[in-house]
Write a protein that holds these residues in place. Structure first.
Motif, PDB file in Angstrom:
ATOM      1  N   LEU A 129      34.037 110.082  34.962  1.00  0.00           N
ATOM      2  CA  LEU A 129      34.662 108.986  34.224  1.00  0.00           C
ATOM      3  C   LEU A 129      36.085 109.416  33.842  1.00  0.00           C
ATOM      4  O   LEU A 129      36.356 109.766  32.689  1.00  0.00           O
ATOM      5  CB  LEU A 129      33.857 108.652  32.966  1.00  0.00           C
ATOM      6  CG  LEU A 129      32.419 108.168  33.174  1.00  0.00           C
ATOM      7  CD1 LEU A 129      31.720 108.017  31.832  1.00  0.00           C
ATOM      8  CD2 LEU A 129      32.385 106.860  33.946  1.00  0.00           C
ATOM      9  N   PRO A 130      37.010 109.400  34.792  1.00  0.00           N
ATOM     10  CA  PRO A 130      38.367 109.892  34.514  1.00  0.00           C
ATOM     11  C   PRO A 130      39.105 109.077  33.458  1.00  0.00           C
ATOM     12  O   PRO A 130      40.003 109.596  32.794  1.00  0.00           O
ATOM     13  CB  PRO A 130      39.061 109.807  35.880  1.00  0.00           C
ATOM     14  CG  PRO A 130      38.278 108.778  36.646  1.00  0.00           C
ATOM     15  CD  PRO A 130      36.862 108.921  36.186  1.00  0.00           C
ATOM     16  N   ALA A 131      38.746 107.810  33.290  1.00  0.00           N
ATOM     17  CA  ALA A 131      39.468 106.963  32.339  1.00  0.00           C
ATOM     18  C   ALA A 131      38.807 106.914  30.967  1.00  0.00           C
ATOM     19  O   ALA A 131      39.280 106.209  30.074  1.00  0.00           O
ATOM     20  CB  ALA A 131      39.597 105.547  32.900  1.00  0.00           C
ATOM     21  N   TYR A 137      31.321 112.845  32.355  1.00  0.00           N
ATOM     22  CA  TYR A 137      30.333 112.462  33.376  1.00  0.00           C
ATOM     23  C   TYR A 137      29.216 111.651  32.714  1.00  0.00           C
ATOM     24  O   TYR A 137      28.924 111.823  31.531  1.00  0.00           O
ATOM     25  CB  TYR A 137      29.716 113.693  34.060  1.00  0.00           C
ATOM     26  CG  TYR A 137      30.709 114.546  34.797  1.00  0.00           C
ATOM     27  CD1 TYR A 137      31.113 114.220  36.096  1.00  0.00           C
ATOM     28  CD2 TYR A 137      31.247 115.686  34.213  1.00  0.00           C
ATOM     29  CE1 TYR A 137      32.025 115.002  36.775  1.00  0.00           C
ATOM     30  CE2 TYR A 137      32.158 116.474  34.879  1.00  0.00           C
ATOM     31  CZ  TYR A 137      32.544 116.120  36.167  1.00  0.00           C
ATOM     32  OH  TYR A 137      33.459 116.898  36.829  1.00  0.00           O
ATOM     33  N   VAL A 138      28.591 110.799  33.513  1.00  0.00           N
ATOM     34  CA  VAL A 138      27.456 110.015  33.039  1.00  0.00           C
ATOM     35  C   VAL A 138      26.466 109.864  34.185  1.00  0.00           C
ATOM     36  O   VAL A 138      26.854 109.862  35.355  1.00  0.00           O
ATOM     37  CB  VAL A 138      27.919 108.625  32.522  1.00  0.00           C
ATOM     38  CG1 VAL A 138      28.493 107.787  33.653  1.00  0.00           C
ATOM     39  CG2 VAL A 138      26.773 107.895  31.832  1.00  0.00           C
ATOM     40  N   GLN A 162      32.183 120.567  29.551  1.00  0.00           N
ATOM     41  CA  GLN A 162      32.282 119.179  30.004  1.00  0.00           C
ATOM     42  C   GLN A 162      31.359 118.305  29.146  1.00  0.00           C
ATOM     43  O   GLN A 162      30.272 118.717  28.749  1.00  0.00           O
ATOM     44  CB  GLN A 162      31.873 119.072  31.474  1.00  0.00           C
ATOM     45  CG  GLN A 162      32.732 119.882  32.435  1.00  0.00           C
ATOM     46  CD  GLN A 162      34.078 119.232  32.679  1.00  0.00           C
ATOM     47  OE1 GLN A 162      34.291 118.079  32.312  1.00  0.00           O
ATOM     48  NE2 GLN A 162      34.990 119.965  33.298  1.00  0.00           N
ATOM     49  N   ARG A 163      31.786 117.096  28.877  1.00  0.00           N
ATOM     50  CA  ARG A 163      31.013 116.163  28.057  1.00  0.00           C
ATOM     51  C   ARG A 163      30.289 115.182  28.974  1.00  0.00           C
ATOM     52  O   ARG A 163      30.918 114.569  29.843  1.00  0.00           O
ATOM     53  CB  ARG A 163      31.933 115.428  27.093  1.00  0.00           C
ATOM     54  CG  ARG A 163      32.711 116.351  26.136  1.00  0.00           C
ATOM     55  CD  ARG A 163      33.915 115.657  25.576  1.00  0.00           C
ATOM     56  NE  ARG A 163      34.793 115.174  26.645  1.00  0.00           N
ATOM     57  CZ  ARG A 163      35.830 114.363  26.453  1.00  0.00           C
ATOM     58  NH1 ARG A 163      36.127 113.937  25.241  1.00  0.00           N
ATOM     59  NH2 ARG A 163      36.572 113.975  27.463  1.00  0.00           N
ATOM     60  N   TRP A 164      28.990 115.036  28.781  1.00  0.00           N
ATOM     61  CA  TRP A 164      28.230 114.185  29.682  1.00  0.00           C
ATOM     62  C   TRP A 164      27.090 113.472  28.944  1.00  0.00           C
ATOM     63  O   TRP A 164      26.695 113.850  27.851  1.00  0.00           O
ATOM     64  CB  TRP A 164      27.663 114.992  30.859  1.00  0.00           C
ATOM     65  CG  TRP A 164      27.044 116.313  30.490  1.00  0.00           C
ATOM     66  CD1 TRP A 164      27.638 117.541  30.499  1.00  0.00           C
ATOM     67  CD2 TRP A 164      25.694 116.532  30.039  1.00  0.00           C
ATOM     68  NE1 TRP A 164      26.762 118.507  30.090  1.00  0.00           N
ATOM     69  CE2 TRP A 164      25.555 117.927  29.811  1.00  0.00           C
ATOM     70  CE3 TRP A 164      24.602 115.697  29.807  1.00  0.00           C
ATOM     71  CZ2 TRP A 164      24.373 118.487  29.361  1.00  0.00           C
ATOM     72  CZ3 TRP A 164      23.414 116.251  29.362  1.00  0.00           C
ATOM     73  CH2 TRP A 164      23.315 117.641  29.153  1.00  0.00           C
ATOM     74  N   ARG A 191      22.657 103.237  27.178  1.00  0.00           N
ATOM     75  CA  ARG A 191      21.984 102.730  28.364  1.00  0.00           C
ATOM     76  C   ARG A 191      22.937 101.887  29.216  1.00  0.00           C
ATOM     77  O   ARG A 191      22.939 101.989  30.449  1.00  0.00           O
ATOM     78  CB  ARG A 191      20.772 101.902  27.960  1.00  0.00           C
ATOM     79  CG  ARG A 191      20.047 101.257  29.131  1.00  0.00           C
ATOM     80  CD  ARG A 191      18.693 100.744  28.747  1.00  0.00           C
ATOM     81  NE  ARG A 191      17.969 100.246  29.913  1.00  0.00           N
ATOM     82  CZ  ARG A 191      16.652 100.210  29.996  1.00  0.00           C
ATOM     83  NH1 ARG A 191      15.915 100.664  29.000  1.00  0.00           N
ATOM     84  NH2 ARG A 191      16.065  99.738  31.084  1.00  0.00           N
ATOM     85  N   VAL A 192      23.744 101.076  28.571  1.00  0.00           N
ATOM     86  CA  VAL A 192      24.691 100.230  29.307  1.00  0.00           C
ATOM     87  C   VAL A 192      25.671 101.074  30.096  1.00  0.00           C
ATOM     88  O   VAL A 192      25.967 100.805  31.266  1.00  0.00           O
ATOM     89  CB  VAL A 192      25.419  99.287  28.333  1.00  0.00           C
ATOM     90  CG1 VAL A 192      26.565  98.583  29.030  1.00  0.00           C
ATOM     91  CG2 VAL A 192      24.454  98.267  27.742  1.00  0.00           C
ATOM     92  N   ARG A 193      26.184 102.136  29.477  1.00  0.00           N
ATOM     93  CA  ARG A 193      27.166 102.996  30.153  1.00  0.00           C
ATOM     94  C   ARG A 193      26.544 103.727  31.341  1.00  0.00           C
ATOM     95  O   ARG A 193      27.191 103.922  32.367  1.00  0.00           O
ATOM     96  CB  ARG A 193      27.744 104.006  29.154  1.00  0.00           C
ATOM     97  CG  ARG A 193      28.461 103.366  28.000  1.00  0.00           C
ATOM     98  CD  ARG A 193      29.028 104.384  27.032  1.00  0.00           C
ATOM     99  NE  ARG A 193      30.240 105.004  27.544  1.00  0.00           N
ATOM    100  CZ  ARG A 193      30.990 105.831  26.830  1.00  0.00           C
ATOM    101  NH1 ARG A 193      30.653 106.123  25.588  1.00  0.00           N
ATOM    102  NH2 ARG A 193      32.086 106.345  27.356  1.00  0.00           N
TER     103      ARG A 193
END
Length: 296
Positions: A129-131, A137-138, A162-164, A191-193
């Protein structure tokens, strides 16, 4: 019959089981509700026990096994755990062994939950998710058992700071770069993301997977044994697998390579005559004929 509810939480069940053991309530006199399988009569809180406190001796290995088996999602899972615990406390230590009917089922569930954790590590696909200012990351995953909380630290140890976010239909885990945050049930916004990236295309990964796919070594039965069909829809390369399998059955197995690789010209390497003679008689004949080897 006492009907209890632990909200599919092992710590809550353990406290309830301890009270039941102190009160001498046998396994046939109690039943736990499952989150997905509610009982006809509503669960009631466990009444407080006013008698003398008893010391219960439970093997540490049994508590570890019970916690592992609790991740196996099946109707009546908490009832089995209490039955095994009751028998061991009463002196039937064979209830922990695989040769006992209850022990056999206990170990089968432990093995299944462990295998599901391996599936999480092998078939989870993170999407960048660069933006996004909060996440790097997801991923979305649909495990058959409740293994996310215990198995997700695997990714924190490998992705550094890293944040995920990993979300499932039942729960979710978010790593902020330093600490793991577990939520059950899964928050709607998480959940939506995660669902937004499910099956998202990744041209680089798809090209890599198609290039390394080897039709000559294909064994569909073994492949589905290691990669169950239920995971294909969540894999980035999932939509490629049926096409590659079809091509393999249509004759690609004879080539041993995917069309995109076998069709390339490659490079010709000629063996020098002097080197062939120096290497001995067996290679000298190859050098005389100036044979060539084509790499593809």
């Amino acid at each position: 019959m006492r009907i209890l509810c632990c909200e599919d939480d092992f710590a809550c069940w353990r406290d309830q089981a301890r009270q039941l053991l102190v009160q001498g309530v046998p396994p046939h006199a109690v039943c736990w509700e499952d989150e997905d399988n509610r009982q006809l009569f509503a669960a009631e809180p466990l009444p407080a026990y006013g008698g003398p406190v008893q010391t219960l001796r439970v093997p540490a290995a049994l508590l570890t096994e019970l916690k592992s088996a609790a991740r196996y999602r099946a109707p009546g899972r908490w009832n089995l755990l209490y039955r095994v615990l009751w028998r061991v406390v009463k002196g039937e230590r064979q209830a922990m062994l695989a040769g006992d009917p209850d022990g056999s089922e206990l170990h089968r569930r432990i093995k299944s939950a462990s295998r599901e954790a391996h599936h999480l590590h092998a078939f989870l696909r993170f999407h960048p998710l660069p933006a996004d200012a909060d996440l790097d990351y997801v991923a979305w995953h649909e495990p058959a058992h409740d293994i996310l909380a215990s198995a997700s630290m695997h990714f924190a140890e490998r992705l550094g700071r890293q944040r995920w976010l990993i979300a499932t239909p039942r729960d979710a885990v978010w790593y902020d770069g330093q600490q793991l945050h577990y939520r059950q049930p899964c928050p709607p916004e998480w959940r939506v993301r995660a669902e937004a990236v499910r099956g998202k295309d990744d041209a680089l990964w798809e090209t890599y997977y198609a290039s390394i796919f080897n039709p000559a070594r294909l064994n569909r039965k073994v492949m589905q044994g290691h990669m169950p069909l239920r995971f294909w829809k969540g894999l980035t390369e999932g939509k490629l697998i049926p096409v590659l399998l079809s091509k393999a059955r249509a004759g690609s197995q004879k080539d041993g390579q995917a069309d995109g690789v076998s069709g390339k010209a490659g490079k010709v390497i000629r063996l020098a005559r002097s080197k062939a003679v120096a290497d001995g008689p067996a290679t000298a004949q190859i050098g005389v004929k100036d044979a060539s080897i084509r790499e593809s």
